[in-house]
Write an enzyme that holds these catalytic residues in place. Structure first.
Site, PDB file in Angstrom:
ATOM      1  N   GLY A  95     -20.155   7.578   0.270  1.00  0.00           N
ATOM      2  CA  GLY A  95     -18.830   7.387  -0.342  1.00  0.00           C
ATOM      3  C   GLY A  95     -18.899   6.515  -1.580  1.00  0.00           C
ATOM      4  O   GLY A  95     -19.972   6.049  -1.971  1.00  0.00           O
ATOM      5  N   HIS A  96     -17.723   6.283  -2.182  1.00  0.00           N
ATOM      6  CA  HIS A  96     -17.675   5.481  -3.415  1.00  0.00           C
ATOM      7  C   HIS A  96     -18.301   4.107  -3.195  1.00  0.00           C
ATOM      8  O   HIS A  96     -19.136   3.668  -3.965  1.00  0.00           O
ATOM      9  CB  HIS A  96     -16.217   5.310  -3.868  1.00  0.00           C
ATOM     10  CG  HIS A  96     -15.656   6.538  -4.491  1.00  0.00           C
ATOM     11  ND1 HIS A  96     -14.787   7.372  -3.830  1.00  0.00           N
ATOM     12  CD2 HIS A  96     -15.846   7.075  -5.707  1.00  0.00           C
ATOM     13  CE1 HIS A  96     -14.475   8.374  -4.625  1.00  0.00           C
ATOM     14  NE2 HIS A  96     -15.099   8.221  -5.767  1.00  0.00           N
ATOM     15  N   VAL A  97     -17.895   3.422  -2.127  1.00  0.00           N
ATOM     16  CA  VAL A  97     -18.453   2.095  -1.848  1.00  0.00           C
ATOM     17  C   VAL A  97     -19.825   2.241  -1.203  1.00  0.00           C
ATOM     18  O   VAL A  97     -20.787   1.560  -1.579  1.00  0.00           O
ATOM     19  CB  VAL A  97     -17.532   1.288  -0.906  1.00  0.00           C
ATOM     20  CG1 VAL A  97     -18.128  -0.090  -0.641  1.00  0.00           C
ATOM     21  CG2 VAL A  97     -16.136   1.156  -1.496  1.00  0.00           C
ATOM     22  N   GLY A 145     -20.592   6.496   6.515  1.00  0.00           N
ATOM     23  CA  GLY A 145     -19.910   6.814   5.244  1.00  0.00           C
ATOM     24  C   GLY A 145     -20.780   6.414   4.066  1.00  0.00           C
ATOM     25  O   GLY A 145     -20.292   5.941   3.041  1.00  0.00           O
ATOM     26  N   LYS A 167       0.874  -1.179   0.000  1.00  0.00           N
ATOM     27  CA  LYS A 167       0.000   0.000   0.000  1.00  0.00           C
ATOM     28  C   LYS A 167       0.912   1.231   0.000  1.00  0.00           C
ATOM     29  O   LYS A 167       2.084   1.149   0.403  1.00  0.00           O
ATOM     30  CB  LYS A 167      -0.866  -0.009   1.263  1.00  0.00           C
ATOM     31  CG  LYS A 167      -2.071   0.866   1.216  1.00  0.00           C
ATOM     32  CD  LYS A 167      -3.316   0.121   0.787  1.00  0.00           C
ATOM     33  CE  LYS A 167      -4.530   1.038   0.792  1.00  0.00           C
ATOM     34  NZ  LYS A 167      -5.759   0.329   0.469  1.00  0.00           N
TER      35      LYS A 167
END
Ligand code: NAD
Length: 354
Positions: free
Chosen positions: A180-182, A177, A80
């Site tokens: 968010g994207h997910v 969240g 990462k």
């Protein structure tokens, strides 16, 4: 700041500290393991207080990628990277070109995709100077919808196990969240499945729109998400949210979501178990994105293969739940042990072959 003695160092193969004065790049690239192939994992850009905080984040995320990739049985290792977001205005193009040059220094031992704070477009910029990237807009693109699908399957399996529910119809789910994207993809899937939703996010307008679309209840104070009386808590924002301050506030039977490193410490897994809360390990159920990205590495990893792998995640989760029940040990410990065993097996096989 100590690196080798860092509590999260965990025998990382390589840690590269990359700086570029002209663009303001300060990045840390961590390669946890290449025993099963080149390390693959996203690049996060975040406002870190200091480099110690960035180091802790990248080491934990990198180890998590190793465990995620090996539990999904992917022919890659884990790594990462994090970029310390420059304070004030900065030239994003110059920054990601500099990041691309940093990737070249690792000679393909680590390949980067996007993560929180970065996008496939940023990765495209890095690709001007390096081949060691995946998840380009021209390739498999945004991994979030596939991540959301895997998390959805994990939530279904967890509801079945902890609540005896074969569908999510009427199941109360609190999503942190949510926009968010997910989160947004997941919320729509959960809504289609008939779940009763409670949503939090710090982006108020997006939250209002999503709640209206899905008939969900808005949790006005983002911090109040931990107190929601629901069946399932689904973290899709930050890491470390299961901790000493939050755990006794949870009124759910299941924690299952997309966020990486949900448990602030390993001991939190045992604490959840004591409280009768089933935990779906984050790196088991949020592997859909990395599974999807495999198509950029080799075209044999096509849509049909991805679907099979997503169902495989559900099966792996079930096996981990069984082992935890049979052995009376925390779910996260069981998952970590399986991952470590598989990596050690690959290290031994490589040594034999050498
Ligand atoms: P994102 O940045 O798009 O979404 C995070 C959301 O959380 C944002 O909407 C943000 O406003 C919200 N948020 C931030 N602080 C909050 C708070 N205190 N309370 C409530 N909401 C808050 O990121 P993403 O790509 O959707 O990823 C979400 C999580 O899932 C991250 O932990 C990421 O590492 C993990 N993950 C993502 C993927 C992927 O495919 N994108 C894959 C695996 C894991």
């Amino acid at each position: 700041m100590s690196v080798y003695d860092h509590p999260d160092f965990d025998n990382h193969e390589k840690v590269l500290f990359a700086t570029d004065e002209a663009s303001g790049l300060k990045a840390i690239l961590a390669v946890h393991s290449t025993a099963r192939g080149p390390a693959v994992g996203g690049c996060r850009m975040w406002t870190y207080e200091n480099s110690s905080e960035a180091l802790t984040d990248v080491l934990r995320l990198s180890q998590g990628m190793s465990f995620k990739n090996v539990l999904a049985d992917l022919p890659i290792g884990g790594g990462k990277s994090v970029i310390m977001k420059p304070a004030g205005a900065f030239d994003r193009t110059a920054l990601f070109e500099a990041f691309g040059r940093a990737l070249n220094a690792l000679n393909g031992e680590y390949m980067s995709a996007e993560d929180v704070g970065t996008s496939p477009e940023d990765i495209k910029v890095a690709n001007r100077v390096t081949q060691h990237v995946v998840g380009l807009p021209s390739g498999t693109g945004d991994p979030s919808p596939v991540t959301a699908k895997g998390v959805f399957l994990g939530i279904e399996a967890s509801a079945d196990r902890a609540l005896g529910k074969s569908t999510l119809s009427g199941v109360k789910i609190a999503v942190q969240g949510a926009t968010g994207h997910v989160g947004a993809y997941l919320v729509r899937r959960l809504h289609e499945a008939g779940a009763e939703l409670f949503l939090s996010d710090i982006r108020e307008d997006a939250l209002k729109a999503l709640a209206t679309e899905t008939g969900a209840t808005i949790v006005e104070d983002p911090d109040a998400i931990y107190d929601v009386q629901a069946d399932i808590f689904t973290p899709c924002a930050l890491g470390g949210i299961i901790n000493d301050e939050t755990i006794d506030r949870l009124k759910v039977k299941v924690v299952a979501g997309a966020a990486n490193n949900q448990l602030r410490t390993r001991e939190m897994g045992a604490e959840l178990m004591k409280r009768g809360i089933l935990y779906a390990p984050d790196y088991v159920i949020n592997a859909g994105g990395i599974i999807n990205v495999m198509g950029d590495i080799d075209p044999q990893f096509d849509a049909g293969w991805v679907e099979g792998k997503l169902l495989g995640l559900k099966a792996t989760l079930g096996e981990i739940f069984d082992l935890s029940e049979n052995e009376g040990r925390p779910i996260n410990d069981i998952a970590d042990e399986i991952a470590r065993r598989r990596i050690a097996r690959a290290v031994a096989a490589n040594a034999d072959a050498a």
